[in-house]
Design a protein around this motif. Sequence first.
Motif, short mmCIF file in Angstrom:
data_model
loop_
_atom_site.label_atom_id
_atom_site.label_comp_id
_atom_site.label_asym_id
_atom_site.label_seq_id
_atom_site.Cartn_x
_atom_site.Cartn_y
_atom_site.Cartn_z
N GLN A 126 0.84 -1.21 0.00
CA GLN A 126 0.00 0.00 0.00
C GLN A 126 0.87 1.25 0.00
O GLN A 126 0.57 2.22 -0.69
CB GLN A 126 -0.92 0.02 1.22
CG GLN A 126 -2.09 -0.92 1.12
CD GLN A 126 -2.93 -0.85 2.37
OE1 GLN A 126 -2.46 -1.14 3.46
NE2 GLN A 126 -4.19 -0.47 2.21
N ARG A 127 1.93 1.23 0.77
CA ARG A 127 2.84 2.39 0.82
C ARG A 127 3.45 2.62 -0.55
O ARG A 127 3.55 3.75 -1.02
CB ARG A 127 3.92 2.18 1.88
CG ARG A 127 4.80 3.41 2.05
CD ARG A 127 5.83 3.22 3.15
NE ARG A 127 5.28 3.00 4.47
CZ ARG A 127 4.85 3.97 5.28
NH1 ARG A 127 4.90 5.22 4.90
NH2 ARG A 127 4.37 3.69 6.46
N THR A 128 3.85 1.54 -1.22
CA THR A 128 4.44 1.67 -2.56
C THR A 128 3.41 2.21 -3.54
O THR A 128 3.73 3.06 -4.38
CB THR A 128 4.99 0.31 -3.04
OG1 THR A 128 5.97 -0.15 -2.09
CG2 THR A 128 5.65 0.43 -4.41
N LEU A 129 2.16 1.74 -3.44
CA LEU A 129 1.11 2.27 -4.31
C LEU A 129 0.93 3.76 -4.08
O LEU A 129 0.86 4.54 -5.04
CB LEU A 129 -0.22 1.54 -4.07
CG LEU A 129 -1.43 2.09 -4.84
CD1 LEU A 129 -1.22 2.01 -6.35
CD2 LEU A 129 -2.70 1.33 -4.44
N LEU A 130 0.88 4.18 -2.83
CA LEU A 130 0.73 5.60 -2.53
C LEU A 130 1.93 6.41 -3.01
O LEU A 130 1.79 7.53 -3.49
CB LEU A 130 0.48 5.81 -1.04
CG LEU A 130 -0.85 5.27 -0.53
CD1 LEU A 130 -0.96 5.45 0.98
CD2 LEU A 130 -2.03 5.91 -1.24
N LYS A 131 3.13 5.83 -2.91
CA LYS A 131 4.33 6.51 -3.42
C LYS A 131 4.22 6.66 -4.94
O LYS A 131 4.57 7.70 -5.49
CB LYS A 131 5.60 5.74 -3.06
CG LYS A 131 6.00 5.86 -1.62
CD LYS A 131 7.27 5.06 -1.37
CE LYS A 131 7.71 5.14 0.07
NZ LYS A 131 8.93 4.33 0.30
N ALA A 132 3.76 5.61 -5.60
CA ALA A 132 3.61 5.66 -7.06
C ALA A 132 2.59 6.74 -7.44
O ALA A 132 2.83 7.52 -8.37
CB ALA A 132 3.16 4.29 -7.59
N ILE A 133 1.49 6.79 -6.72
CA ILE A 133 0.45 7.79 -7.00
C ILE A 133 0.99 9.19 -6.73
O ILE A 133 0.68 10.14 -7.46
CB ILE A 133 -0.83 7.49 -6.20
CG1 ILE A 133 -1.45 6.18 -6.69
CG2 ILE A 133 -1.83 8.63 -6.31
CD1 ILE A 133 -2.54 5.64 -5.78
N ALA A 134 1.83 9.33 -5.72
CA ALA A 134 2.41 10.64 -5.38
C ALA A 134 3.32 11.17 -6.47
O ALA A 134 3.55 12.38 -6.55
CB ALA A 134 3.17 10.56 -4.06
N THR A 135 3.80 10.30 -7.35
CA THR A 135 4.66 10.77 -8.44
C THR A 135 3.85 11.39 -9.58
O THR A 135 4.42 12.02 -10.46
CB THR A 135 5.52 9.62 -9.02
OG1 THR A 135 4.68 8.66 -9.65
CG2 THR A 135 6.38 8.97 -7.95
N LEU A 136 2.54 11.20 -9.55
CA LEU A 136 1.69 11.73 -10.62
C LEU A 136 1.47 13.22 -10.44
O LEU A 136 1.38 13.70 -9.30
CB LEU A 136 0.33 11.02 -10.61
CG LEU A 136 0.34 9.50 -10.80
CD1 LEU A 136 -1.07 8.94 -10.58
CD2 LEU A 136 0.87 9.12 -12.17
#
Length: 188
Positions: A126-136
Motif C-alpha cells: 500500500q505504501r508503494t502504491l501511494l508513493k507511485a500515485i504521489a509521483t503523478l
Amino acid sequence: MSKTLNPSEEARLTARLINPDTRRAAFTEMVGIYQEQLYWQIRKLLISHDDTADVLQNTFLKAWTNLDNFRGEAKISTWLYSIAHNESITFLQKRQAEQEMTQSDPEGFLMDQLQADKYFDGDETQRTLLKAIATLPAKQRQVFNMRYFDDMPYEEISAILNTSVGALKASYHFAAEKVAAYFHKNEV
C-alpha cells in the motif's frame, strides 16, 4: 463513496439548503453526510492527515459562504467535490510556493509527507502504491484516485473537474501506466 443520496433525498436536502429558513440545519446534515467522503478524497491528494483536515474545513467554509450561489443544478456531492478539488489544488500550489520547490519536484514533497505520516497503517505494498500515485501530477493523481479508489464514473469526474470525458480517460490511462511502471521499477 460511503453514502449516496437517492434522488428524493437529494431533492429534499437541496430544497432545504436553498431555503434560508432551513439552510443551517440542512448544511449541518450535509456535512454529516459528506464529511468522511470528502476527507478521504482530499487525503488521497494531499497525503497528510493534518493538511487534509485543514482543507476539509476550508471546503465546508467555502461551501457555506457560497451557498447563495448553489441552485441544485448539480448534485450536492458534485458541487462539494468540485470545491474540495479546487481547495486541494490551491493548497498544493501554496505549499509548493512556500517550500520553494521546483515545478519538477512537488512529488518529492508528497513522498516526504507519506513517509512522515503517523496515521498511515497500511502494508508495504500500500505504501508503494501511494508513493507511485504521489509521483503523478496533481490533476492526474486526482483522476486516478476518483476512478481507481472510488470507482467514480467518468461523467461525474468530468462534472467535478470540468474536463472532457475523453481527456479524463486518457489521463487515467497514462496515470495507470505510470503507476505500473513505478511498481515494475521498484520490483514490488
